[in-house]
Design a protein around this motif. Structure first.
Motif, PDB file in Angstrom:
ATOM      1  N   ALA A   1      96.643 -18.709 -47.409  1.00  0.00           N
ATOM      2  CA  ALA A   1      97.268 -20.098 -45.697  1.00  0.00           C
ATOM      3  C   ALA A   1      97.832 -20.691 -46.595  1.00  0.00           C
ATOM      4  O   ALA A   1      98.653 -21.548 -46.301  1.00  0.00           O
ATOM      5  CB  ALA A   1      95.742 -21.123 -45.290  1.00  0.00           C
ATOM      6  N   TYR A   2      97.499 -21.536 -48.295  1.00  0.00           N
ATOM      7  CA  TYR A   2      98.670 -22.376 -48.670  1.00  0.00           C
ATOM      8  C   TYR A   2      99.630 -21.722 -48.624  1.00  0.00           C
ATOM      9  O   TYR A   2     100.980 -22.938 -48.292  1.00  0.00           O
ATOM     10  CB  TYR A   2      97.634 -22.684 -49.828  1.00  0.00           C
ATOM     11  N   LEU A   3      99.754 -20.554 -49.359  1.00  0.00           N
ATOM     12  CA  LEU A   3     101.587 -19.920 -49.636  1.00  0.00           C
ATOM     13  C   LEU A   3     101.821 -19.829 -48.548  1.00  0.00           C
ATOM     14  O   LEU A   3     102.132 -18.395 -48.253  1.00  0.00           O
ATOM     15  CB  LEU A   3     101.253 -19.159 -50.650  1.00  0.00           C
ATOM     16  N   SER A   4     101.852 -19.812 -47.457  1.00  0.00           N
ATOM     17  CA  SER A   4     102.509 -19.603 -45.911  1.00  0.00           C
ATOM     18  C   SER A   4     103.772 -19.784 -46.104  1.00  0.00           C
ATOM     19  O   SER A   4     103.815 -21.287 -46.439  1.00  0.00           O
ATOM     20  CB  SER A   4     101.316 -19.417 -44.815  1.00  0.00           C
ATOM     21  N   LEU A   5     104.779 -19.642 -44.668  1.00  0.00           N
ATOM     22  CA  LEU A   5     105.939 -19.764 -44.306  1.00  0.00           C
ATOM     23  C   LEU A   5     105.259 -21.254 -43.411  1.00  0.00           C
ATOM     24  O   LEU A   5     106.404 -21.972 -43.374  1.00  0.00           O
ATOM     25  CB  LEU A   5     106.916 -18.878 -43.808  1.00  0.00           C
TER      26      LEU A   5
ATOM     27  N   CYS B   1      99.930 -29.942 -47.236  1.00  0.00           N
ATOM     28  CA  CYS B   1      99.408 -30.357 -47.542  1.00  0.00           C
ATOM     29  C   CYS B   1     100.616 -31.881 -48.355  1.00  0.00           C
ATOM     30  O   CYS B   1     101.718 -31.373 -48.210  1.00  0.00           O
ATOM     31  CB  CYS B   1      99.237 -29.502 -49.612  1.00  0.00           C
ATOM     32  N   PRO B   2      99.739 -32.264 -48.217  1.00  0.00           N
ATOM     33  CA  PRO B   2     101.299 -34.209 -49.488  1.00  0.00           C
ATOM     34  C   PRO B   2     101.061 -34.236 -50.288  1.00  0.00           C
ATOM     35  O   PRO B   2     102.194 -34.739 -50.860  1.00  0.00           O
ATOM     36  CB  PRO B   2      99.610 -35.789 -48.676  1.00  0.00           C
ATOM     37  N   LEU B   3     100.677 -33.562 -51.389  1.00  0.00           N
ATOM     38  CA  LEU B   3     101.167 -33.608 -52.888  1.00  0.00           C
ATOM     39  C   LEU B   3     102.063 -32.431 -52.783  1.00  0.00           C
ATOM     40  O   LEU B   3     103.563 -33.132 -53.787  1.00  0.00           O
ATOM     41  CB  LEU B   3     100.160 -31.974 -53.381  1.00  0.00           C
ATOM     42  N   PRO B   4     102.946 -31.075 -52.250  1.00  0.00           N
ATOM     43  CA  PRO B   4     104.340 -30.903 -52.537  1.00  0.00           C
ATOM     44  C   PRO B   4     105.404 -32.027 -51.500  1.00  0.00           C
ATOM     45  O   PRO B   4     106.057 -31.781 -52.166  1.00  0.00           O
ATOM     46  CB  PRO B   4     104.005 -29.644 -51.730  1.00  0.00           C
TER      47      PRO B   4
ATOM     48  N   ILE C   1      95.380 -23.446 -59.758  1.00  0.00           N
ATOM     49  CA  ILE C   1      96.011 -22.501 -58.715  1.00  0.00           C
ATOM     50  C   ILE C   1      96.822 -23.673 -57.881  1.00  0.00           C
ATOM     51  O   ILE C   1      98.271 -23.341 -57.097  1.00  0.00           O
ATOM     52  CB  ILE C   1      94.535 -21.901 -57.854  1.00  0.00           C
ATOM     53  N   PHE C   2      96.584 -24.434 -57.831  1.00  0.00           N
ATOM     54  CA  PHE C   2      96.435 -25.732 -57.145  1.00  0.00           C
ATOM     55  C   PHE C   2      98.387 -26.290 -57.171  1.00  0.00           C
ATOM     56  O   PHE C   2      98.913 -26.268 -56.866  1.00  0.00           O
ATOM     57  CB  PHE C   2      95.509 -27.035 -56.621  1.00  0.00           C
TER      58      PHE C   2
ATOM     59  N   VAL D   1     101.427 -25.436 -55.017  1.00  0.00           N
ATOM     60  CA  VAL D   1     102.097 -26.946 -55.094  1.00  0.00           C
ATOM     61  C   VAL D   1     103.767 -27.043 -55.767  1.00  0.00           C
ATOM     62  O   VAL D   1     104.697 -27.410 -54.473  1.00  0.00           O
ATOM     63  CB  VAL D   1     101.764 -28.463 -56.251  1.00  0.00           C
ATOM     64  N   GLY D   2     104.074 -26.707 -56.252  1.00  0.00           N
ATOM     65  CA  GLY D   2     105.211 -25.996 -56.953  1.00  0.00           C
ATOM     66  C   GLY D   2     105.917 -25.692 -56.765  1.00  0.00           C
ATOM     67  O   GLY D   2     107.348 -25.125 -56.005  1.00  0.00           O
TER      68      GLY D   2
END
Length: 191
Positions: free
Chosen positions: A92-96, A106-109, A156-157, A161-162
């Motif tokens: 989910a996180y690494l989705s387009l 996510c606010p971090l990237p 992982i996170f 994020v990177g």
């Protein structure tokens, strides 16, 4: 005109949600008071009925952003078999979608470089939000013991994020997907 008792709280929440989206999409300066209030249909002067300062708005908008993405990722994890929950989070996180729509992600990237430059006082107020975000997601991470799960979370996170930061710099969706897929495949086969 008299408003319902809950009107002020509802308006306050609308302001925070708009600022949260703006901060994730445009950075800390994206939550300009005039723009946020205009989006909510209010005047600049009405801002101080809801917040003492712009920093208060930023802190609430960051809290909303971490709550929002945390809710999304927890929901994704809970809808997966227990042993695959962390993999569902990675997918989910690494989705387009997250890459192409920072206002929902996510606010971090979006904000990590800016958050390192905020004042010490504000950084101290943001830190508990980061800890809460981590604490909500650590239970879904791979590992048997709490320390292993926490270590996996950081690896992982940090990697995700990177990857999102790099993908967002690329002009073509195919290029962004290649970065995201490479990192997704690497993480999913590494634990």
């Amino acid at each position: 005109m008299r408003y319902r008792p809950e009107h002020k709280a509802e308006v306050h929440q609308k302001i925070v949600e708009d600022a949260s989206r703006r901060v994730r999409a445009e950075g800390l300066n994206g939550a300009a008071v005039a723009a946020v209030m205009r989006d909510t249909g209010l005047t600049h002067g009405g801002f101080y009925k809801h917040f003492e300062s712009k920093d208060d708005l930023l802190l609430e908008s960051l809290s909303e952003a971490f709550r929002d993405i945390g809710d999304t990722l927890v929901r994704v994890a809970e809808q997966s078999p227990r042993e695959a929950a962390w993999k569902a989070i990675v997918r989910a996180y690494l989705s387009l979608d997250f890459s192409d729509h920072p206002e929902r992600g996510c606010p971090l990237p979006a904000l990590a470089p800016e958050l390192t430059r905020v004042g010490k006082k504000m950084r101290g107020q943001i830190f508990p939000q980061l800890v809460n975000y981590k604490d909500r997601l650590v239970p879904f991470m791979p590992g048997r013991r709490a320390a292993e799960k926490e270590r996996a979370f950081f690896v992982i996170f940090s990697t995700m994020v990177g990857a999102i930061e790099i993908a967002r710099m690329l002009p073509e969706p195919a290029m962004r997907e290649k970065v995201l897929a490479s990192v997704r495949d690497f993480l999913l086969s590494s634990f």
